[in-house]
Design an enzyme around this catalytic site. Sequence first.
Site, mmCIF file in Angstrom:
data_model
loop_
_atom_site.group_PDB
_atom_site.id
_atom_site.type_symbol
_atom_site.label_atom_id
_atom_site.label_comp_id
_atom_site.label_asym_id
_atom_site.label_seq_id
_atom_site.Cartn_x
_atom_site.Cartn_y
_atom_site.Cartn_z
ATOM 1 C CG HIS A 130 47.992 60.653 24.366
ATOM 2 N ND1 HIS A 130 47.769 59.984 23.187
ATOM 3 C CD2 HIS A 130 46.773 61.094 24.777
ATOM 4 C CE1 HIS A 130 46.486 60.002 22.891
ATOM 5 N NE2 HIS A 130 45.855 60.681 23.835
ATOM 6 C CB CYS A 142 44.296 63.606 24.550
ATOM 7 S SG CYS A 142 43.806 62.935 26.150
#
Length: 166
Positions: A130, A142
């Site tokens: 992201h 992430c």
Amino acid sequence: MDWQVSRTGQIDLGGRTVRAALGKGGITDASDKREGDGATPLGRYALRRVMYRADRVDAPDTALPVRAIRPDDGWCDAPDDPAYNRPVRKPYPASHEDLWREDGLYDIILVLGHNDDPPVPGAGSAIFLHCKRGDYEPTLGCVALDPDDVRALLAQAKPGDTLTIS
């Protein structure tokens, strides 16, 4: 193509090396990944699909499946729930992450195939690529890139491609 992210937070985007933010809990073997540990799991992950905030950004140019995020989109992170590590609709009774965020991190999300075939309860959920926060502040597990670099990767990505965190 197999995109490579190094432990030092670098990724090659077609001959151009760019920064990537990784988990605040460090890097861990995928077999040691646990829900909520903040670690980025080592491994090779399929590029599943892309979601984006249509009210903020244009749809990314990519050959991967794409859909707009809706205000009621969530992602279940409750290990004891049948929808663990799956998208859910809010309101949802079990613990879940809100995909409709105000901070811009999820303006573009690339869902990675971590712990999803089938999900193992507690082995980590919502491992995405992201948009970065600030000056590449650590994530909750992430991989995060500058929004322009997310778009550059997606423009080259196609079904069957993978991302390796090594």
